[in-house]
Write a protein that holds these residues in place. Structure first.
Motif, PDB file in Angstrom:
ATOM      1  N   ASP A 210       0.931  -1.338   0.114  1.00  0.00           N
ATOM      2  CA  ASP A 210      -0.017   0.080  -0.015  1.00  0.00           C
ATOM      3  C   ASP A 210       0.753   1.306  -0.088  1.00  0.00           C
ATOM      4  N   THR A 211       0.420   2.287  -0.710  1.00  0.00           N
ATOM      5  CA  THR A 211       1.295   3.635  -0.924  1.00  0.00           C
ATOM      6  C   THR A 211       0.449   4.560  -0.659  1.00  0.00           C
ATOM      7  N   LEU A 212       1.181   5.843  -0.001  1.00  0.00           N
ATOM      8  CA  LEU A 212       0.677   7.135   0.140  1.00  0.00           C
ATOM      9  C   LEU A 212       1.483   7.730  -0.633  1.00  0.00           C
ATOM     10  N   ILE A 213       1.089   8.664  -1.546  1.00  0.00           N
ATOM     11  CA  ILE A 213       1.520   9.910  -2.436  1.00  0.00           C
ATOM     12  C   ILE A 213       1.160  11.277  -1.712  1.00  0.00           C
ATOM     13  N   VAL A 214       1.928  12.161  -1.481  1.00  0.00           N
ATOM     14  CA  VAL A 214       1.539  13.560  -1.178  1.00  0.00           C
ATOM     15  C   VAL A 214       1.980  14.383  -2.493  1.00  0.00           C
ATOM     16  N   LEU A 215       1.109  15.079  -3.051  1.00  0.00           N
ATOM     17  CA  LEU A 215       1.215  15.744  -4.173  1.00  0.00           C
ATOM     18  C   LEU A 215       1.073  17.349  -3.751  1.00  0.00           C
ATOM     19  N   ASP A 216       2.096  18.108  -4.288  1.00  0.00           N
ATOM     20  CA  ASP A 216       1.884  19.618  -3.991  1.00  0.00           C
ATOM     21  C   ASP A 216       2.353  20.238  -5.131  1.00  0.00           C
ATOM     22  N   ASP A 251      -7.999   3.390  -6.379  1.00  0.00           N
ATOM     23  CA  ASP A 251      -7.337   4.461  -5.854  1.00  0.00           C
ATOM     24  C   ASP A 251      -8.034   5.355  -5.363  1.00  0.00           C
ATOM     25  N   LEU A 252      -7.598   6.223  -4.310  1.00  0.00           N
ATOM     26  CA  LEU A 252      -8.324   7.141  -3.435  1.00  0.00           C
ATOM     27  C   LEU A 252      -7.491   8.576  -3.709  1.00  0.00           C
ATOM     28  N   PRO A 253      -7.777   9.280  -4.465  1.00  0.00           N
ATOM     29  CA  PRO A 253      -7.211  10.949  -4.591  1.00  0.00           C
ATOM     30  C   PRO A 253      -8.401  11.647  -3.736  1.00  0.00           C
ATOM     31  N   ALA A 254      -7.544  12.538  -2.917  1.00  0.00           N
ATOM     32  CA  ALA A 254      -8.272  13.493  -1.974  1.00  0.00           C
ATOM     33  C   ALA A 254      -7.602  14.869  -2.049  1.00  0.00           C
ATOM     34  N   ARG A 255      -8.267  15.945  -2.171  1.00  0.00           N
ATOM     35  CA  ARG A 255      -7.598  17.228  -2.083  1.00  0.00           C
ATOM     36  C   ARG A 255      -7.716  17.512  -0.530  1.00  0.00           C
ATOM     37  N   MET A 256      -6.536  17.832   0.029  1.00  0.00           N
ATOM     38  CA  MET A 256      -6.551  18.109   1.711  1.00  0.00           C
ATOM     39  C   MET A 256      -6.551  19.540   1.759  1.00  0.00           C
ATOM     40  N   GLY A 257      -6.568  20.433   0.769  1.00  0.00           N
ATOM     41  CA  GLY A 257      -6.673  21.772   1.150  1.00  0.00           C
ATOM     42  C   GLY A 257      -5.599  22.600   0.194  1.00  0.00           C
ATOM     43  N   GLY A 258      -6.058  23.672   0.108  1.00  0.00           N
ATOM     44  CA  GLY A 258      -4.896  24.484  -0.837  1.00  0.00           C
ATOM     45  C   GLY A 258      -4.509  23.837  -1.978  1.00  0.00           C
ATOM     46  N   GLU A 259      -3.239  23.612  -2.327  1.00  0.00           N
ATOM     47  CA  GLU A 259      -2.613  23.044  -3.528  1.00  0.00           C
ATOM     48  C   GLU A 259      -2.323  21.584  -3.031  1.00  0.00           C
TER      49      GLU A 259
END
Length: 376
Positions: A210-216, A251-259
């Motif tokens: 399982d993988t987490l990706i933080v995209l900014d 897959d689960l993409p979500a906007r966490m706030g801002g960019e």
């Protein structure tokens, strides 16, 4: 709903006319035909209303429900069939069975694409009512004591119509509640999930791979300063579209706030970095049209993959976030991978995050108060 209400009102009116006529209060030729026509139109309206409720759009050729009443009227003028109690009752039962069966079909058919708790019960009640009318038509044609059958069937029809009305209200309530949940869990700008949506769908335990990706998005403040917030919003919407087009359905993409976006990719393993690089390349190639300008943005991505089962959520997020910071430090517009091999096991399943310092999704406590070094 208004169509359904009109349909039920017409059914009540048709029953009233038939009752008055049977009591001798109306001329025979008048009440036999009008009760048949009003009842037929009533069940047609019920069909249209339930079809529209199930599929959330009107039936394109809804005017076709006028055909049975028109044919009945023409036949009555030519043959006077409506005076024959057996013939009139049989036709009424057949058209009611047809309309109710036609109404049950879309409710049943759409149960997977639009799952609602009241959908299956409503389909079953509609089908049962259609079956009762069908049996009534058979009894009228085949049995000498068909009047007793119709009397018993009429009692079931009253219960069936009451059940349909109750379940229709429940159906509308279920859909309204789901709409409210979607509003609460969807990011109104980009149309993808928000933090609450992601928390509700994250598994309680992490498995190896399982993988987490933080995209900014890089230098996003400069985008807002140059093109205005409307331009920045356009860039965020385009990025969300790229995520939807690139990622798998699970897959689960979500906007966490801002960019910032957070992506959970279950069971992807070492392919996660390939996907992350593909995302980075696609975002870099985006040409966001805003007014007379073309907006170009880039993204930095931090990747953390669980090397074993039961890795802790907070630590996995911290690892991905640290990888994102490293990507920023190295010059942005790149992917940095940190395999989460030494992360301790989670002590508890995810819990809801509240306001305050930035938190990992569904985790207790802040991950950090701010990112040191270069600003995103």
């Amino acid at each position: 709903m208004r169509t359904l209400i009109v349909g039920f009102v017409l059914l009540i009116l048709g029953s009233t006319l038939a009752g008055w006529g049977a009591a001798g209060r109306l001329p025979l030729g008048f009440w036999t035909l009008t009760s048949l026509l009003v009842g037929t139109l009533g069940y047609g309206m019920v069909y249209l209303g339930i079809h529209a409720l199930s599929q959330q759009r009107r039936v394109k050729q809804g005017w076709l429900i006028l055909m049975p009443p028109a044919l009945f009227t023409l036949a009555a003028l030519i043959t006077g069939f409506h005076i024959d109690d057996r013939m009139r009752s049989c036709l009424f039962h057949l058209q009611a069975a047809g309309f109710l069966a036609a109404a049950a079909w879309p409710v049943w058919r759409d149960r997977r694409v639009d799952p609602l708790p009241s959908r299956l019960p409503l389909a079953m009640v509609l089908a049962a009512c259609a079956l009762i009318f069908g049996l009534g038509a058979w009894a009228i044609l085949e049995r000498a004591d068909y009047v007793d059958w119709i009397a018993h069937g009429f009692a079931f029809q009253i219960l069936g119509n009451f059940g349909i009305a109750v379940l229709v209200c429940g159906f509308a309530t279920d859909r309204a509640e789901r709409g409210l949940r979607q509003v609460a869990e969807m990011d109104s700008l980009t149309g993808i999930g928000n933090r609450r949506w992601l928390e509700a769908r994250l598994p309680t335990t992490i498995k190896a791979g399982d993988t987490l990706i933080v995209l900014d998005l890089d230098h996003f403040k400069q985008v807002n300063d140059r093109y205005g917030h409307a331009g920045g919003d356009a860039a965020l919407v385009a990025t969300a579209c790229t995520l939807r087009e690139t990622l798998r359905t699970e897959d689960l993409p979500a906007r966490m706030g801002g960019e910032e976006f957070l992506l959970f990719l279950p069971g992807l393993g070492i392919q996660a970095c390939v996907i992350a690089e593909d995302l980075r390349r696609r975002i870099e190639q985006q040409m966001v049209r805003h007014q007379d300008s073309i907006i170009r943005v880039t993204a930095s991505l931090g990747v953390a993959m669980a090397a074993r089962d039961n890795v802790g959520w907070e630590q996995l997020y911290q690892t991905a976030d640290s990888a994102l910071y490293e990507a920023k430090r190295r010059g942005r517009n790149r992917v940095v991978d940190h395999t989460a091999a030494s992360i301790p096991a989670a002590a508890a399943p995810p819990a809801s995050a509240g306001p305050g310092p930035r938190k990992a999704p569904g985790l207790r406590g802040p991950v950090r108060a701010g990112r040191p070094g270069p600003s995103p």
